[in-house]
Write an enzyme that holds these catalytic residues in place. Structure first.
Site, PDB file in Angstrom:
ATOM      1  N   ASP A 156      -2.577   1.597  -4.719  1.00 37.78           N
ATOM      2  CA  ASP A 156      -3.846   1.906  -4.074  1.00 37.78           C
ATOM      3  C   ASP A 156      -4.953   1.050  -4.679  1.00 37.78           C
ATOM      4  O   ASP A 156      -4.753   0.361  -5.696  1.00 37.78           O
ATOM      5  CB  ASP A 156      -4.182   3.390  -4.224  1.00 37.78           C
ATOM      6  CG  ASP A 156      -3.161   4.285  -3.541  1.00 37.78           C
ATOM      7  OD1 ASP A 156      -2.772   3.968  -2.401  1.00 37.78           O
ATOM      8  OD2 ASP A 156      -2.741   5.278  -4.159  1.00 37.78           O
ATOM      9  N   HIS A 158       0.819  -1.227   0.000  1.00 40.05           N
ATOM     10  CA  HIS A 158       0.000   0.000   0.000  1.00 40.05           C
ATOM     11  C   HIS A 158       0.846   1.268   0.000  1.00 40.05           C
ATOM     12  O   HIS A 158       0.312   2.378  -0.120  1.00 40.05           O
ATOM     13  CB  HIS A 158      -0.930   0.007   1.218  1.00 40.05           C
ATOM     14  CG  HIS A 158      -2.311   0.466   0.882  1.00 40.05           C
ATOM     15  ND1 HIS A 158      -2.562   1.496  -0.001  1.00 40.05           N
ATOM     16  CD2 HIS A 158      -3.537   0.038   1.293  1.00 40.05           C
ATOM     17  CE1 HIS A 158      -3.867   1.692  -0.105  1.00 40.05           C
ATOM     18  NE2 HIS A 158      -4.489   0.814   0.670  1.00 40.05           N
TER      19      HIS A 158
END
Length: 488
Positions: free
Chosen positions: A463, A459
């Site tokens: 995304d 992350h």
């Protein structure tokens, strides 16, 4: 004609940049065996793969200093060998015996000069213009062994005078003609450097010279006292046995205690270290998409028998899936990237790591430049790497350079998984089991072959939006297969 012989020590080479130790798995040579240049002398177990240590000299195997199953650090001696002494070594043995006063005066002169005899020798042996001259890669050594070449005669054009694979091939193409006179001079000047700098040579000269040995054995000359009283050290294990397996120690001897211990192998230790590093450094996120692979199932059923007869290997679903992933990465290259603190490094080459499970480990061999292969080419690579993994014949090169990992967890019946990212990559994708399900199509219920694709992502780099689009593109690629799709 008798030849002067000397003892040398073979040390554990550094097979990879991150390798600091290795375990002796099996000795392929025993004391007294004759060893040819480039011939393997032992098998070692590293935290990545098993490898063979080749000899870079002709000689006779001496003491085995390390037992099978023992872990030893890079740079430590593993065995001793007898090799033919050079003219320089012989000259050192016939120098006149100096008196104690002369030796003291000589030592004083050396101290005044600010260097020891060993220091002066090393300084003379080092060639600052070609510091990498004697660092041979495995590919170079394999080519030299294949063509029977002496690498001392090959001119290196790489950085620091290093011999490249292209240099060896060029030398062979020219008929192996070289300036042997200059090569022999260079060999004499850098003999010590060659033994200490080559990552595969791993040889350290102990400075001891033994008696002359003829073709029929020892000629009867005196053996130095330093060697005469040293017993030959054996491993204590029969040299044809398989490497040690993890030892199991039962607690309590069966008296109410049910726990037992299993030794952690180097491979298992590497898996633990890499998984811990991945989950502790990478903020994992997870997502999944369902794919209708009915057309893919029909296409594979149509082609698999003919492909098996033509290629001799199975046409698996994984090859179709990899092709779909590769094409999706081309559209979303950020998936093929690495986190580098203050920047994100996007890899141009698409090298797919393929998770392959064995009875006691999981390895990830790499299909290099997967975007340049068709479905048949991917199928061949998958079969080759999977077979080498299970046979334990992978090389370090097979394990390096991966940029994105694919795992066929559906092969053992899984329908949902949450994989850990193969550090330092940005994502890992699993292809789950194909299951027939009732699906609503145009307000009608139909039985279709369905499969889940599960994606774990870093992350810091990725995304939900970009990964959702990436999975949607993979879905479109897999559902886009039809009966006219070509595998070649």
């Amino acid at each position: 004609m008798a030849e002067r012989m000397k003892w040398i020590e073979v040390i554990m080479p550094q097979l990879a940049e991150s390798l600091v130790s290795a375990t002796i798995g099996k000795w392929l040579k025993k004391p007294g065996d004759r060893v040819e240049q480039y011939e393997p002398i032992c098998e070692v177990i590293t935290d990545k793969v098993n490898a063979e240590i080749p000899s870079t000299v002709d000689g006779i195997m001496g003491d085995l200093l390390v037992e099978e199953g023992t872990t030893i650090a890079v740079g430590e001696a593993i065995c001793r060998m007898q090799v033919v002494a050079t003219d320089e070594d012989t000259a050192e043995q016939v120098t006149p015996v100096a008196s104690e006063q002369q030796q003291s005066q000589q030592a004083q002169v050396q101290r005044n000069a600010g260097q020891s005899p060993a220091g002066g020798s090393n300084a003379a042996a080092f060639d600052p213009n070609q510091p990498m001259r004697h660092r041979y890669s495995p590919a170079v050594q394999s080519l030299a062994a294949e063509h029977g070449l002496n690498l001392q005669h090959v001119q290196g054009t790489g950085a620091g005078g290093r011999i490249t694979r292209k240099d060896v091939l060029s030398y062979v193409a020219q008929g192996g003609q070289a300036n042997t006179e200059s090569a022999s001079v260079q060999t004499s000047n850098v003999a010590t450097q060659a033994s200490s700098s080559s990552p595969f040579s791993g040889i350290r000269d102990t400075g001891a010279t033994t008696s002359s040995i003829s073709m029929n054995g020892v000629t009867g000359q005196t053996v130095p006292a330093s060697d005469a009283g040293v017993p030959v050290r054996h491993s204590g294990i029969h040299l044809t046995e398989s490497p040690k397996i993890p030892q199991i120690e039962v607690e309590g001897g069966g008296q109410g205690r049910s726990e037992y211990f299993i030794d952690v192998t180097p491979v298992r230790n590497a898996i633990a270290r890499n998984m811990r590093q991945s989950v502790s450094e990478i903020p994992h996120a997870w997502t999944m998409i369902e794919v209708d692979v009915t057309n893919l199932v029909m296409l594979r059923n149509k082609l698999k028998d003919e492909f098996k007869r033509k290629e001799g290997i199975n046409l698996t679903y994984l090859s179709f899936m990899m092709k779909g992933v590769v094409n999706a990465i081309k559209d979303y290259p950020i998936m093929n990237s690495v986190w580098a603190v203050d920047k994100i490094i996007v890899k141009r080459d698409i090298n797919l790591s393929m998770a392959v499970g064995t009875e006691d480990s999981v390895l990830t061999p790499v299909i290099k430049q997967a975007d340049q292969r068709n479905i048949a080419g991917l199928a061949r690579e998958i079969d080759d790497l999977a077979r080498k993994t299970r046979e334990g014949t992978l090389k370090l090169d097979h394990m390096q350079g991966g940029t994105f990992t694919v795992n066929n967890t559906g092969s053992f019946g899984s329908i949902l998984s949450q994989p850990i990212i193969n550090y330092p990559q940005a994502a890992i994708l699993t292809f789950e089991s194909i299951v027939k399900k009732p699906v609503v199509i145009n307000d009608m219920i139909a039985v279709r072959s369905m499969a889940n694709l599960c994606l774990s992502l870093d992350h810091r780099i990725l995304d939900g939006v970009i990964c959702g689009r990436f999975l949607q593109r993979v879905k479109e690629n897999l559902e886009g297969y039809n009966m006219e799709t070509k595998v070649y």
